[in-house]
Write a protein that holds these residues in place. Structure first.
Motif, PDB file in Angstrom:
ATOM      1  N   GLY A 272       0.836  -1.191   0.000  1.00 42.67           N
ATOM      2  CA  GLY A 272       0.000   0.000   0.000  1.00 42.67           C
ATOM      3  C   GLY A 272       0.873   1.243   0.000  1.00 42.67           C
ATOM      4  N   MET A 273       0.587   2.132  -0.910  1.00 48.26           N
ATOM      5  CA  MET A 273       1.301   3.403  -1.008  1.00 48.26           C
ATOM      6  C   MET A 273       0.262   4.512  -0.832  1.00 48.26           C
ATOM      7  N   PRO A 274       0.702   5.714  -0.557  1.00 48.93           N
ATOM      8  CA  PRO A 274      -0.276   6.808  -0.471  1.00 48.93           C
ATOM      9  C   PRO A 274      -1.025   6.979  -1.799  1.00 48.93           C
ATOM     10  N   GLY A 275      -2.298   6.652  -1.813  1.00 44.63           N
ATOM     11  CA  GLY A 275      -3.126   6.809  -3.001  1.00 44.63           C
ATOM     12  C   GLY A 275      -2.824   5.839  -4.127  1.00 44.63           C
ATOM     13  N   HIS A 276      -2.102   4.770  -3.844  1.00 35.59           N
ATOM     14  CA  HIS A 276      -1.732   3.834  -4.906  1.00 35.59           C
ATOM     15  C   HIS A 276      -1.492   2.452  -4.290  1.00 35.59           C
ATOM     16  N   PHE A 277      -1.341   1.444  -5.125  1.00 35.18           N
ATOM     17  CA  PHE A 277      -1.069   0.091  -4.647  1.00 35.18           C
ATOM     18  C   PHE A 277      -0.130  -0.577  -5.634  1.00 35.18           C
ATOM     19  N   LEU A 278       0.905  -1.236  -5.118  1.00 39.40           N
ATOM     20  CA  LEU A 278       1.942  -1.863  -5.931  1.00 39.40           C
ATOM     21  C   LEU A 278       2.128  -3.307  -5.505  1.00 39.40           C
ATOM     22  N   ALA A 279       2.932  -4.027  -6.262  1.00 36.97           N
ATOM     23  CA  ALA A 279       3.387  -5.360  -5.873  1.00 36.97           C
ATOM     24  C   ALA A 279       4.889  -5.278  -5.622  1.00 36.97           C
ATOM     25  N   ARG A 280       5.368  -6.187  -4.785  1.00 37.46           N
ATOM     26  CA  ARG A 280       6.795  -6.260  -4.486  1.00 37.46           C
ATOM     27  C   ARG A 280       7.216  -7.717  -4.583  1.00 37.46           C
ATOM     28  N   HIS A 281       8.391  -7.935  -5.133  1.00 33.64           N
ATOM     29  CA  HIS A 281       8.937  -9.286  -5.177  1.00 33.64           C
ATOM     30  C   HIS A 281       9.584  -9.553  -3.821  1.00 33.64           C
ATOM     31  N   ARG A 282       9.170 -10.616  -3.141  1.00 37.34           N
ATOM     32  CA  ARG A 282       9.658 -10.887  -1.781  1.00 37.34           C
ATOM     33  C   ARG A 282      11.145 -11.220  -1.719  1.00 37.34           C
ATOM     34  N   ASP A 283      11.692 -11.795  -2.780  1.00 37.62           N
ATOM     35  CA  ASP A 283      13.116 -12.139  -2.787  1.00 37.62           C
ATOM     36  C   ASP A 283      13.995 -10.956  -3.187  1.00 37.62           C
ATOM     37  N   GLU A 284      13.387  -9.949  -3.736  1.00 35.73           N
ATOM     38  CA  GLU A 284      14.102  -8.737  -4.166  1.00 35.73           C
ATOM     39  C   GLU A 284      13.408  -7.536  -3.530  1.00 35.73           C
ATOM     40  N   PRO A 285      13.736  -7.219  -2.292  1.00 36.09           N
ATOM     41  CA  PRO A 285      12.980  -6.206  -1.551  1.00 36.09           C
ATOM     42  C   PRO A 285      12.977  -4.816  -2.180  1.00 36.09           C
ATOM     43  N   ASP A 286      13.898  -4.536  -3.088  1.00 33.23           N
ATOM     44  CA  ASP A 286      13.935  -3.220  -3.736  1.00 33.23           C
ATOM     45  C   ASP A 286      13.284  -3.228  -5.112  1.00 33.23           C
TER      46      ASP A 286
END
Length: 172
Positions: free
Chosen positions: A141-155
């Motif tokens: 969750g981001m301010p006013g947005h929503f993203l996905a993240r790869h768990r093995d690559e935190p950046d």
């Protein structure tokens, strides 16, 4: 009039059943919550006769079609890019900028059909297809947005609303 009353009762019973199933699903404490199924159960509030199994099969089919491309590479960056190219470039899923407030953007079944959505539904779609392909993805969750993240690559962040573009921590 009597048939309408029976249909209304059946729809109300279906909604109650779907609400109970949703509550059970999200309170089970299971680490592997099926987000797509939860999203489809939410959609039954608007579409009480929604065939959830058919919609889940659509997600299975998307993953099966993406699998040869995604599984060609072993590194996370390759796999994320391959999934993004398939869903957004080939199939045309995209953020609905013109009609952002359209309620259909919030129902996963409509997103699957129209290939338009808002950040959270497109991210649920992306994460679910990725899950079916063994990709460890998480929602962010981001301010006013929503993203996905790869768990093995935190950046490594993915923005499904914007065509699966990759973002760094600084860009987020």
């Amino acid at each position: 009039p009597r048939r309408q009353t029976v249909r209304r009762r059946e729809a109300a019973l279906a909604k109650d059943s779907h609400r109970e199933e949703f509550a059970s699903l999200v309170t089970s404490g299971s680490a592997g919550l099926d987000l797509a199924k939860a999203a489809l159960l939410i959609a039954t509030l608007e579409y009480p006769n929604l065939n959830i199994q058919r919609e889940l099969k659509t997600l299975d089919d998307l993953a099966a079609a993406a699998s040869p491309r995604v599984n060609e590479g072993e590194d996370a960056l390759y796999r994320v890019n391959a999934l993004s190219e398939y869903l957004f470039d080939e199939l045309g899923f995209r953020g609905n900028r013109e009609e952002y407030a359209d309620p259909r953007n919030s129902y996963l079944n409509d997103v699957l059909e129209q290939r338009l959505g808002i950040p959270i539904t497109l991210t649920v779609l992306y994460m679910d297809v990725g899950r079916r392909l063994g990709m460890p993805l998480a929602g962010v969750g981001m301010p006013g947005h929503f993203l996905a993240r790869h768990r093995d690559e935190p950046d490594l962040f993915i923005d499904p609303f914007n065509g699966g573009v990759l973002l760094s921590v600084d860009e987020c």
